[in-house]
Design a protein around this motif. Structure first.
Motif, PDB file in Angstrom:
ATOM      1  N   CYS A  32      -5.608  13.324  -4.870  1.00 27.43           N
ATOM      2  CA  CYS A  32      -6.389  12.766  -3.771  1.00 27.43           C
ATOM      3  C   CYS A  32      -6.654  13.687  -3.053  1.00 27.43           C
ATOM      4  O   CYS A  32      -8.366  12.721  -2.548  1.00 27.43           O
ATOM      5  CB  CYS A  32      -4.438  12.397  -2.388  1.00 27.43           C
ATOM      6  SG  CYS A  32      -3.529  11.554  -2.877  1.00 27.43           S
ATOM      7  N   GLU A  33      -7.264  14.766  -2.866  1.00 29.81           N
ATOM      8  CA  GLU A  33      -8.414  15.883  -2.612  1.00 29.81           C
ATOM      9  C   GLU A  33      -9.507  15.241  -3.290  1.00 29.81           C
ATOM     10  O   GLU A  33     -10.919  15.311  -3.082  1.00 29.81           O
ATOM     11  CB  GLU A  33      -8.351  16.916  -2.835  1.00 29.81           C
ATOM     12  CG  GLU A  33      -9.118  17.728  -2.188  1.00 29.81           C
ATOM     13  CD  GLU A  33      -8.765  19.375  -2.771  1.00 29.81           C
ATOM     14  OE1 GLU A  33      -9.662  19.792  -2.635  1.00 29.81           O
ATOM     15  OE2 GLU A  33      -7.771  19.931  -2.637  1.00 29.81           O
ATOM     16  N   ALA A  48      -8.913   0.371  -6.970  1.00 30.66           N
ATOM     17  CA  ALA A  48      -7.902  -0.661  -8.413  1.00 30.66           C
ATOM     18  C   ALA A  48      -7.159   0.782  -9.655  1.00 30.66           C
ATOM     19  O   ALA A  48      -8.144   1.761 -10.000  1.00 30.66           O
ATOM     20  CB  ALA A  48      -8.497  -1.517  -9.486  1.00 30.66           C
ATOM     21  N   VAL A  49      -5.862   0.986  -8.967  1.00 30.56           N
ATOM     22  CA  VAL A  49      -5.271   1.806 -10.248  1.00 30.56           C
ATOM     23  C   VAL A  49      -4.371   0.779 -11.213  1.00 30.56           C
ATOM     24  O   VAL A  49      -3.382   0.138 -10.568  1.00 30.56           O
ATOM     25  CB  VAL A  49      -4.436   2.426  -9.213  1.00 30.56           C
ATOM     26  CG1 VAL A  49      -3.530   3.746 -10.427  1.00 30.56           C
ATOM     27  CG2 VAL A  49      -4.769   3.469  -8.909  1.00 30.56           C
ATOM     28  N   GLN A  62       3.897   5.987  -3.863  1.00 32.49           N
ATOM     29  CA  GLN A  62       4.141   7.261  -3.171  1.00 32.49           C
ATOM     30  C   GLN A  62       3.007   8.315  -3.422  1.00 32.49           C
ATOM     31  O   GLN A  62       3.459   8.420  -2.337  1.00 32.49           O
ATOM     32  CB  GLN A  62       5.471   7.518  -2.935  1.00 32.49           C
ATOM     33  CG  GLN A  62       6.632   6.724  -3.144  1.00 32.49           C
ATOM     34  CD  GLN A  62       7.786   6.860  -3.469  1.00 32.49           C
ATOM     35  OE1 GLN A  62       8.366   7.731  -4.023  1.00 32.49           O
ATOM     36  NE2 GLN A  62       8.679   5.566  -2.980  1.00 32.49           N
ATOM     37  N   GLY A  63       2.767   8.629  -4.222  1.00 29.54           N
ATOM     38  CA  GLY A  63       1.980  10.015  -4.314  1.00 29.54           C
ATOM     39  C   GLY A  63       0.006  10.069  -3.656  1.00 29.54           C
ATOM     40  O   GLY A  63      -0.412  10.546  -3.580  1.00 29.54           O
ATOM     41  N   LEU A  64      -0.341   8.982  -3.610  1.00 29.42           N
ATOM     42  CA  LEU A  64      -1.219   8.373  -2.579  1.00 29.42           C
ATOM     43  C   LEU A  64      -1.135   8.296  -2.157  1.00 29.42           C
ATOM     44  O   LEU A  64      -1.683   7.855  -1.007  1.00 29.42           O
ATOM     45  CB  LEU A  64      -2.175   7.446  -3.670  1.00 29.42           C
ATOM     46  CG  LEU A  64      -2.409   7.608  -5.505  1.00 29.42           C
ATOM     47  CD1 LEU A  64      -2.624   6.697  -5.374  1.00 29.42           C
ATOM     48  CD2 LEU A  64      -3.014   8.788  -5.767  1.00 29.42           C
ATOM     49  N   ILE A 130      -9.159   1.016   0.390  1.00 22.94           N
ATOM     50  CA  ILE A 130      -8.111   0.185  -0.059  1.00 22.94           C
ATOM     51  C   ILE A 130      -7.483  -0.008  -1.519  1.00 22.94           C
ATOM     52  O   ILE A 130      -7.860   0.153  -2.331  1.00 22.94           O
ATOM     53  CB  ILE A 130      -8.545  -1.531   0.035  1.00 22.94           C
ATOM     54  CG1 ILE A 130      -9.048  -1.986   1.577  1.00 22.94           C
ATOM     55  CG2 ILE A 130      -7.465  -2.649  -0.340  1.00 22.94           C
ATOM     56  CD1 ILE A 130     -10.430  -2.051   1.231  1.00 22.94           C
ATOM     57  N   LEU A 131      -6.648  -0.111  -1.507  1.00 22.78           N
ATOM     58  CA  LEU A 131      -5.401   0.443  -2.889  1.00 22.78           C
ATOM     59  C   LEU A 131      -4.419  -0.804  -3.575  1.00 22.78           C
ATOM     60  O   LEU A 131      -3.814  -0.730  -3.172  1.00 22.78           O
ATOM     61  CB  LEU A 131      -4.362   1.701  -2.486  1.00 22.78           C
ATOM     62  CG  LEU A 131      -4.278   2.665  -4.024  1.00 22.78           C
ATOM     63  CD1 LEU A 131      -5.044   3.026  -4.441  1.00 22.78           C
ATOM     64  CD2 LEU A 131      -3.029   3.176  -3.424  1.00 22.78           C
TER      65      LEU A 131
END
Length: 582
Positions: A32-33, A48-49, A62-64, A130-131
């Motif tokens: 995230c950092e 976009a993941v 959840q992790g992001l 936006i993820l």
């Protein structure tokens, strides 16, 4: 007790790459950092993941969370699970093991109305992050930052065995065989076709192989690693799996868990199944070896091989361990026309057994005896399968003594199996699931269920003319010498003329010169503790290999040498090399 091997087999081969701070990070906090650094100063950022099927999408979301993003899940853009099943029924078939290779793409299952709706929702978010997360996430809108979450094929299978289902299938409780079938014939084909162009553009690769320990690598660093793998010798990350017929040899020779009941298989040279380790600074990252095949097929395979097979790795090296174990199933593989017309594969499962080690009395079943009554044999196979009782294999099938360094050639259509007491290095064409079991020796699989038998398929593919004289003349230890300098023993060991792979064996206490011969080379050190692969031009650093390790030389390497090294200095070592005849 006889010592197996030299106890120096490397189960975690890796390549080291130069890396600066921040090129590769581990854990969601650091990820995230790192992403926060990328979005700093932007009013709006679309990330976009995109995920390979099997990636834990909920864990990533959840992790992001700390990114405080507006989150969208890409599963909404696809047709319903029911419609997906309807459209893929032809590829999946009703068979427990076999389907038909799909030619479809991920985009073929997009619901255009649902896609448009999600695009409107995403575009309505005017500020912040936006993820979009999930399989096919990059299809929603062109992202500002593309992260690809990858997963090794073996890890997918491990999760399936623990209860994970297929993509768009609520089938977690189904047997592993059916889940593997859906992956092999359908979803991994869709996913690889979708992933291939993304490898050239992704901004970050996310290694999700260890649950809860993700690793993020900058896209240019990841591509630099693939470039390095494509231009110098390397090994794949091996994996080992138990089986009902499995043996004990690999436990000792490869340093495996002695508490396991057995190990039957090891895939040590199959890019479609194995992964690669790349170390960026102090961080080791794992990614599917197919990423390399998809991203740099020509330097890896060679132009001629790529023209013939496309972005597929056509040679397979794996281990079959029956020392202290049992016979493999009596089996046959499909002829070329049959695999093309029935399963949609464009080349077939030609094989060979190179005997790496053997116990006294070991044997290989290969080909039919003279004068076999084909109708009687098929009838007895069906009777054994349907009514119980044993099939008299020795009545119909030849057996040949198997000793260390024998090489048995197995063109498709030849009835065969390894008997107990043999450590087999299987050198074969890459297709590996098209095994028509004819007889399984009155036993159940490790899951307590009968293993699938395919006498109907098998009977249509047996080449009945491959009887004792033909097999002896064509398939057993067909060695012929090659020109070589003094002190080097070089010989062709196969494969049969119906098979596209050439195998050559080299034994020497001095350096042996090699050429890639317009094809990727796959080798194994079959005798000697260790050897070193070197470039006469210094094009790559010396590459050390150990006994029983499979290693790959990309076609673009051209000239290279192999000589004894370390514990083998001054002693003869033996390698076997496979390449595509062109």
């Amino acid at each position: 007790m006889k010592q197996r091997g030299y106890q120096n087999y490397d189960k975690w081969p890796e390549k080291r790459l130069e890396a600066a701070a921040g090129d590769a990070v581990c854990g969601y906090g650091a990820i995230c950092e790192r992403i926060g650094q990328e979005v700093q100063g932007r009013d709006r950022t679309l990330i976009a993941v995109d995920c390979y099927p099997g990636v834990d999408i909920e864990e990533i979301a959840q992790g992001l969370q700390v990114l405080d993003a507006a989150v969208f899940f890409s599963d909404r853009i696809f047709v319903s699970d029911e419609e997906y099943r309807r459209r893929t029924a032809e590829a999946l078939t009703d068979d427990r093991v076999f389907g038909v290779m799909t030619c479809k793409r991920l985009e073929d299952f997009v619901d255009l109305a649902a896609l448009e709706k999600m695009r409107e929702e995403v575009q309505a978010v005017q500020r912040g992050i936006i993820l979009v997360v999930g399989v096919g996430a990059s299809l929603v809108c062109p992202p500002d930052i593309l992260v690809y979450a990858d997963l090794a094929r073996w890890e997918i299978q491990t999760r399936m065995k623990r209860g994970m289902g297929n993509w768009k299938a609520n089938n977690g409780r189904e047997c592993f065989t059916k889940k593997f079938k859906q992956g092999f014939f359908l979803e991994w084909r869709l996913a690889d076709r979708h992933k291939k162009p993304l490898l050239s553009t992704l901004d970050f690769l996310l290694d999700t192989n260890v649950p809860g320990e993700p690793k993020l690598v900058r896209g240019d660093c990841f591509r630099r690693a693939l470039e390095q793998f494509s231009r110098e010798p390397f090994r794949l990350v091996p994996y080992f799996d138990p089986g009902v017929w499995g043996g004990q040899w690999m436990k000792e020779a490869c340093g495996l868990d002695r508490d396991q009941p057995n190990f039957a298989w090891s895939f040590d040279g199959v890019p479609e199944e194995n992964s690669l380790y790349a170390r960026f600074g102090d961080l080791r990252v794992e990614f599917p070896a197919m990423d390399l095949v998809l991203y740099r097929p020509i330097p890896l395979l060679g132009d001629r091989v790529h023209a013939r097979f496309g972005a597929e790795f056509p040679i397979r090296f794996d281990f079959l361990d029956t020392i202290g174990g049992q016979n493999l199933s009596l089996q046959v593989h499909p002829l070329t026309e049959y695999i093309q017309q029935t399963f949609g594969m464009h080349y077939t499962q030609d094989e060979s057994y190179y005997i790496l080690d053997a116990e006294p009395g070991a044997q290989v079943y290969l080909g039919l005896k003279e004068g076999v009554d084909r109708e009687e044999m098929v009838r007895e196979l069906y009777q054994a399968q349907e009514q119980g009782g044993s099939f008299p294999a020795e009545k119909y099938v030849n057996t040949f003594p198997a000793k260390k360094h024998d090489h048995f050639l197995i063109p498709a259509g030849t009835v065969h199996c390894s008997g107990a007491g043999a450590m087999v290095l299987e050198i074969s064409a890459t297709p590996y699931i098209f095994t028509f079991k004819l007889w399984d020796w009155d036993r159940l699989g490790l899951d307590g269920r009968p293993r699938p038998i395919h006498i109907g398929h098998g009977a249509k593919n047996i080449v009945w003319e491959r009887d004792t004289p033909w097999v002896q003349e064509n398939l057993v230890d067909r060695f012929s010498p090659l020109p070589a300098p003094q002190g080097v023993k070089a010989e062709v060991t196969g494969l049969h003329q119906r098979e596209f792979i050439q195998t050559e064996r080299y034994t020497s206490a001095q350096a042996v010169e090699h050429e890639t011969m317009h094809s990727v080379n796959v080798l194994n050190l079959v005798e000697g503790a260790e050897a070193v692969v070197e470039s006469p031009e210094g094009a790559f650093p010396p590459f050390v290999v150990h006994y029983a390790e499979t290693f790959i030389i990309p076609e673009c390497v051209g000239r290279y040498t192999i000589r004894p090294h370390g514990r083998s200095e001054g002693q003869a070592v033996t390698t076997i090399k496979a390449y595509v005849r062109t």
